[in-house]
Scaffold this motif. Structure first.
Motif, mmCIF file in Angstrom:
data_model
loop_
_atom_site.group_PDB
_atom_site.id
_atom_site.type_symbol
_atom_site.label_atom_id
_atom_site.label_comp_id
_atom_site.label_asym_id
_atom_site.label_seq_id
_atom_site.Cartn_x
_atom_site.Cartn_y
_atom_site.Cartn_z
ATOM 1 N N VAL A 63 23.704 23.458 -11.085
ATOM 2 C CA VAL A 63 23.229 23.609 -9.452
ATOM 3 C C VAL A 63 22.504 25.073 -8.907
ATOM 4 C CG1 VAL A 63 24.665 24.000 -7.101
ATOM 5 C CG2 VAL A 63 25.319 21.761 -8.801
ATOM 6 N N ASN A 64 23.234 26.012 -9.134
ATOM 7 C CA ASN A 64 22.381 27.717 -9.278
ATOM 8 C C ASN A 64 20.838 27.163 -9.488
ATOM 9 O OD1 ASN A 64 25.459 28.431 -8.150
ATOM 10 N ND2 ASN A 64 25.408 29.565 -10.363
ATOM 11 N N ARG A 65 20.863 26.679 -11.215
ATOM 12 C CA ARG A 65 19.699 27.091 -11.237
ATOM 13 C C ARG A 65 18.426 25.919 -10.111
ATOM 14 N NH1 ARG A 65 21.479 26.826 -15.626
ATOM 15 N NH2 ARG A 65 21.866 24.898 -16.158
ATOM 16 N N VAL A 66 19.014 24.830 -9.143
ATOM 17 C CA VAL A 66 18.051 24.149 -8.352
ATOM 18 C C VAL A 66 18.675 25.050 -6.968
ATOM 19 C CG1 VAL A 66 18.513 22.321 -7.436
ATOM 20 C CG2 VAL A 66 18.904 22.060 -9.259
ATOM 21 N N LEU A 67 18.758 25.453 -7.381
ATOM 22 C CA LEU A 67 19.479 26.412 -5.156
ATOM 23 C C LEU A 67 18.473 27.595 -5.493
ATOM 24 C CD1 LEU A 67 22.873 26.021 -4.380
ATOM 25 C CD2 LEU A 67 21.500 24.942 -3.711
ATOM 26 N N ARG A 68 18.251 27.814 -6.787
ATOM 27 C CA ARG A 68 17.300 28.961 -7.153
ATOM 28 C C ARG A 68 15.999 28.617 -6.511
ATOM 29 N NH1 ARG A 68 20.940 31.107 -11.061
ATOM 30 N NH2 ARG A 68 19.826 30.097 -12.382
ATOM 31 N N ARG A 69 16.218 27.668 -7.301
ATOM 32 C CA ARG A 69 14.307 27.244 -6.720
ATOM 33 C C ARG A 69 13.829 26.831 -5.583
ATOM 34 N NH1 ARG A 69 12.571 20.908 -8.207
ATOM 35 N NH2 ARG A 69 10.481 20.620 -7.727
ATOM 36 N N TYR A 70 14.944 25.421 -5.121
ATOM 37 C CA TYR A 70 14.806 25.524 -3.383
ATOM 38 C C TYR A 70 14.751 26.731 -2.690
ATOM 39 C CZ TYR A 70 14.679 20.462 -4.778
ATOM 40 O OH TYR A 70 14.418 19.247 -5.749
ATOM 41 N N ASP A 71 15.530 27.751 -2.736
ATOM 42 C CA ASP A 71 15.760 28.639 -2.272
ATOM 43 C C ASP A 71 15.053 29.878 -2.031
ATOM 44 O OD1 ASP A 71 17.838 28.570 -1.144
ATOM 45 O OD2 ASP A 71 19.052 29.608 -2.529
ATOM 46 N N LYS A 72 13.565 29.855 -3.609
ATOM 47 C CA LYS A 72 12.468 30.531 -3.073
ATOM 48 C C LYS A 72 11.634 30.044 -2.241
ATOM 49 C CE LYS A 72 12.795 32.452 -8.248
ATOM 50 N NZ LYS A 72 12.441 31.724 -9.508
ATOM 51 N N GLU A 73 11.050 28.326 -2.581
ATOM 52 C CA GLU A 73 10.353 27.812 -1.550
ATOM 53 C C GLU A 73 10.648 27.632 0.342
ATOM 54 O OE1 GLU A 73 9.515 23.828 -2.639
ATOM 55 O OE2 GLU A 73 10.204 24.473 -4.794
ATOM 56 N N SER A 74 12.315 28.056 0.212
ATOM 57 C CA SER A 74 12.372 27.956 2.069
ATOM 58 C C SER A 74 14.144 28.172 1.985
ATOM 59 C CB SER A 74 11.965 26.854 2.144
ATOM 60 O OG SER A 74 13.405 26.047 3.811
ATOM 61 N N SER A 75 14.645 28.824 2.613
ATOM 62 C CA SER A 75 15.609 29.054 3.025
ATOM 63 C C SER A 75 16.857 27.760 2.914
ATOM 64 C CB SER A 75 16.371 30.066 3.955
ATOM 65 O OG SER A 75 15.346 30.041 5.227
ATOM 66 N N ARG A 76 16.201 27.197 4.406
ATOM 67 C CA ARG A 76 16.617 25.711 4.277
ATOM 68 C C ARG A 76 16.785 25.136 3.001
ATOM 69 N NH1 ARG A 76 13.583 23.764 9.313
ATOM 70 N NH2 ARG A 76 12.604 22.407 7.706
ATOM 71 N N LEU A 77 15.747 24.770 2.828
ATOM 72 C CA LEU A 77 15.456 23.441 1.529
ATOM 73 C C LEU A 77 16.618 23.752 0.424
ATOM 74 C CD1 LEU A 77 13.940 20.833 1.072
ATOM 75 C CD2 LEU A 77 12.259 23.135 -0.918
ATOM 76 N N GLY A 78 17.382 25.001 0.212
ATOM 77 C CA GLY A 78 18.347 24.836 -0.392
ATOM 78 C C GLY A 78 20.004 24.309 -0.594
ATOM 79 N N ASP A 79 20.117 24.868 1.216
ATOM 80 C CA ASP A 79 21.212 24.264 1.987
ATOM 81 C C ASP A 79 21.231 22.421 2.462
ATOM 82 O OD1 ASP A 79 21.687 26.740 2.194
ATOM 83 O OD2 ASP A 79 21.032 27.404 4.736
ATOM 84 N N GLU A 80 19.835 22.020 1.861
ATOM 85 C CA GLU A 80 19.638 20.272 2.577
ATOM 86 C C GLU A 80 20.212 19.868 1.222
ATOM 87 O OE1 GLU A 80 15.455 20.102 4.096
ATOM 88 O OE2 GLU A 80 16.036 21.212 5.465
ATOM 89 N N PHE A 81 19.688 20.573 -0.418
ATOM 90 C CA PHE A 81 19.995 20.257 -1.330
ATOM 91 C C PHE A 81 21.330 19.940 -1.084
ATOM 92 C CE2 PHE A 81 21.883 21.260 -5.617
ATOM 93 C CZ PHE A 81 20.689 20.056 -6.168
ATOM 94 N N TRP A 82 22.373 21.058 -1.143
ATOM 95 C CA TRP A 82 23.509 21.305 -1.250
ATOM 96 C C TRP A 82 24.190 19.778 0.010
ATOM 97 C CZ3 TRP A 82 26.743 22.913 -4.605
ATOM 98 C CH2 TRP A 82 28.134 23.150 -3.652
ATOM 99 N N ASP A 83 23.222 19.800 0.955
ATOM 100 C CA ASP A 83 24.913 19.032 1.328
ATOM 101 C C ASP A 83 24.084 17.675 1.042
ATOM 102 O OD1 ASP A 83 25.271 21.318 3.885
ATOM 103 O OD2 ASP A 83 23.575 20.284 4.990
ATOM 104 N N GLU A 84 23.147 17.287 0.472
ATOM 105 C CA GLU A 84 22.774 15.478 0.097
ATOM 106 C C GLU A 84 23.459 15.733 -0.932
ATOM 107 O OE1 GLU A 84 19.038 13.228 -1.051
ATOM 108 O OE2 GLU A 84 18.610 14.643 0.262
ATOM 109 N N LEU A 85 23.798 16.643 -2.197
ATOM 110 C CA LEU A 85 24.381 16.745 -3.353
ATOM 111 C C LEU A 85 25.780 16.215 -3.094
ATOM 112 C CD1 LEU A 85 25.027 16.607 -5.896
ATOM 113 C CD2 LEU A 85 24.438 19.130 -6.044
ATOM 114 N N ASN A 86 26.640 17.322 -2.082
ATOM 115 C CA ASN A 86 27.785 16.679 -1.812
ATOM 116 C C ASN A 86 28.188 15.312 -0.728
ATOM 117 O OD1 ASN A 86 29.418 19.454 -2.750
ATOM 118 N ND2 ASN A 86 27.699 20.620 -1.110
ATOM 119 N N LYS A 87 27.519 15.427 0.022
ATOM 120 C CA LYS A 87 27.709 13.870 0.505
ATOM 121 C C LYS A 87 27.610 13.220 -0.696
ATOM 122 C CE LYS A 87 24.817 10.889 3.060
ATOM 123 N NZ LYS A 87 23.082 10.448 3.329
ATOM 124 N N HIS A 88 26.859 12.921 -1.600
ATOM 125 C CA HIS A 88 26.775 11.495 -2.380
ATOM 126 C C HIS A 88 28.527 12.058 -3.436
ATOM 127 C CE1 HIS A 88 22.343 10.738 -2.012
ATOM 128 N NE2 HIS A 88 22.776 10.127 -2.793
#
Length: 83
Positions: free
Chosen positions: A13-38
């Motif tokens: 999860v940390n690897r994915v969050l680092r990747r998305y946080d580099k692109e956009s501060s919101r994108l990491g949060d959105e990934f985290w939210d969707e992962l937790n929802k599933h």
């Protein structure tokens, strides 16, 4: 049902969050939210997602090109990997 995690999941999860946080501060949060929802959906109904290999099930995220593998145990699901 409770949720348990394999020790490697945090690194996944940390690897994915680092990747998305580099692109956009919101994108990491959105990934985290969707992962937790599933994950919560899998815990609420462990048979919801399709069988993968042997006793593992695979839950595909809708918006992101990732999935997680989990195993159903007697008292919990155990997340094995996020990839």
């Amino acid at each position: 049902m409770r949720v348990g995690y394999h020790s490697a999941v945090q690194g996944d999860v940390n690897r994915v969050l680092r990747r998305y946080d580099k692109e956009s501060s919101r994108l990491g949060d959105e990934f985290w939210d969707e992962l937790n929802k599933h994950i919560h959906a899998a815990a609420a109904n462990p048979l919801r997602f399709h069988p993968f290999i042997r006793d593992l099930r695979r839950a595909n995220l809708k918006r992101f090109p990732y999935h997680f593998l989990y195993r159903i145990l007697s008292d919990r699901i155990r997340i094995i990997a996020v990839r």
